[in-house]
Design a protein around this motif. Structure first.
Motif, short mmCIF file in Angstrom:
data_model
loop_
_atom_site.label_atom_id
_atom_site.label_comp_id
_atom_site.label_asym_id
_atom_site.label_seq_id
_atom_site.Cartn_x
_atom_site.Cartn_y
_atom_site.Cartn_z
N ASP A 33 44.82 41.06 41.92
CA ASP A 33 44.30 40.21 43.80
C ASP A 33 42.69 40.31 43.52
O ASP A 33 42.51 40.83 42.92
N SER A 36 39.45 39.78 46.83
CA SER A 36 41.05 40.62 47.72
C SER A 36 40.79 40.55 48.72
O SER A 36 41.91 40.62 49.88
N THR A 42 47.40 40.61 49.21
CA THR A 42 48.19 42.01 48.55
C THR A 42 49.36 42.36 49.89
O THR A 42 50.53 42.97 49.09
N VAL A 58 49.74 47.56 42.22
CA VAL A 58 48.12 46.81 42.19
C VAL A 58 47.40 46.91 40.71
O VAL A 58 46.90 48.24 40.78
#
Length: 404
Positions: A33, A36, A42, A58
């Motif tokens: 991401d 972010s 996410t 992640v």
């Protein structure tokens, strides 16, 4: 109000206080991401993965704002979330050979199923009259394309304001062309977020690219853009239960208004008007001096909100007067309107200004949730055989498979 406050949300209840175990499942959906923020995209990927029985992994999340990364880490404690500029990890030009930093990034991140990002959009916004369409930050959009060259993800999503198409540097077309050269199928569309289950009239431009044989970006985006708006997703559904909280604290604390704005809100509450008459507006907003009619406007229980920005706490920043109270929206209400359930915590944000910025700048999770559902199905991830701990990429026919 249009319905009982006990009416459950049609999907992904906003009032849910127990966080799903996003890190549980087999196998793991591996994501990156960029830009972010606090983690809207996410969260959408996590919701899609959880619904499919997959864990969320992640591999890398980047943002240059410490307060946003603090919130991100609080909600995704196992994520590799870093306070840094995207350029620190992807520092090469579009067509250059990979740099030393990029080779290091590729090695540390490993296989990436989904790469996504919401580059800063202020330079493309119609609300930005100073550097509209010609802002150096607009070129950050291209960094997602550079990251694609470095990481070779299976699927890419980039979101931004609809006017990103008008950027003077042509960042969307440049990204489109580069991803085509990298053997991705690519499509773009503008999507209405309200039709995805968000109590907000917000439109976003989406670029979707895929190397997966079973995932056609054009068909996915056609489905998203053709969905009809559902009147179920109104403000009563999103925030109706937050009316009249006793001794509100934290991000439920009402924003303070000036005496002049209190008078304006009293007028609208007593008259029932949704728009403030011209003679009650500040002089700079009278007689056609301002083009945004929604300024100083009141919201309606039966409708979705206008686009939430970081100014949601002031009626002078948009149509942000509460439908029935003499105040603008609270941070909790704005987060709900963006689509963040109550289990998503913003408590690590110490400053009200930081909280407003990260909520206003967030991407509604529903966007990535809906795209993620199609992407995950096409990835056809399978549980790892006993004793095998990691996925390795196999690009036969463009499909992702386990290394044997």
């Amino acid at each position: 109000m249009t319905a009982s406050l006990d009416t459950p949300a049609p999907t992904f209840p906003l009032r849910e206080k127990v966080r799903p175990a996003f890190e549980s499942g087999d196998p793991a959906l591996r994501i990156v991401d960029l830009f972010s923020g606090c983690g809207g995209l996410t969260l959408g990927a996590a919701q899609a993965a959880s619904a499919a029985g997959l864990a969320l992994d992640v591999r890398l999340a980047l943002d240059f704002e410490q307060s946003a990364v603090d919130v991100y880490k609080a909600n995704f404690p196992q994520a590799n979330a870093v306070v840094a500029s995207v350029e620190d990890y992807f520092d090469g030009e579009l067509d250059d050979e990979l740099t030393e930093a990029e080779l290091k990034t590729r090695k540390s991140v490993g296989t990436t199923h989904l790469l996504f990002g919401g580059p800063p959009c202020q330079g493309h916004s119609d609300l930005n009259n100073r550097t509209r369409r010609d802002d150096p930050k607009n070129k950050l959009y291209l960094k997602v394309a550079r990251a694609a060259r470095v990481l070779d993800p299976s699927i890419i999503l980039i979101e931004n304001v609809p006017t990103v198409r008008l950027d003077t540097a042509g960042v969307v077309q440049t990204t489109f062309d580069l991803l085509k050269k990298l053997d991705y199928k690519v499509a773009t569309v503008t999507v209405g977020i309200h039709s995805l289950g968000v109590a907000q009239k917000r439109r976003r431009h989406v670029l979707l690219a895929s190397k997966i044989k079973g995932l056609d970006p054009e068909l996915v985006l056609k489905d998203l853009s053709s969905r009809t708006e559902d009147s179920t997703f109104d403000l009563e559904w999103a925030i109706g239960d937050l009316v009249g909280l006793v001794n509100p604290t934290g991000y439920d604390t009402p924003p303070k208004a000036s005496p002049a704005n209190i008078e304006r809100m009293e007028y609208m509450q007593e008259s029932g008007d949704k728009d403030l008459p011209n003679d009650l507006r500040p002089k700079c907003h009278q007689d056609g001096n301002h083009s945004y009619k929604s300024m100083y406007g009141r919201l309606s229980w039966n409708d979705p909100a206008q686009t939430i920005t970081s100014g949601f706490g002031s009626i002078g920043q948009g149509r942000y007067m509460h439908p029935s109270a003499l105040r603008a929206l609270t941070a909790h209400e704005a987060a709900r309107i963006q689509g963040f359930p109550d289990y998503f915590s913003f408590s690590s944000a110490a400053k009200r200004a930081d909280l407003a910025t990260m909520i206003g700048n967030a991407v509604p999770p529903a966007l990535m949730r809906e795209v993620g559902a199609a992407a995950i199905d096409s990835l056809a991830l399978k549980p790892e055989p006993i004793g095998q701990l990691t996925f390795e990429p196999s690009r036969t026919g463009g499909e992702l498979a386990l290394a044997g």
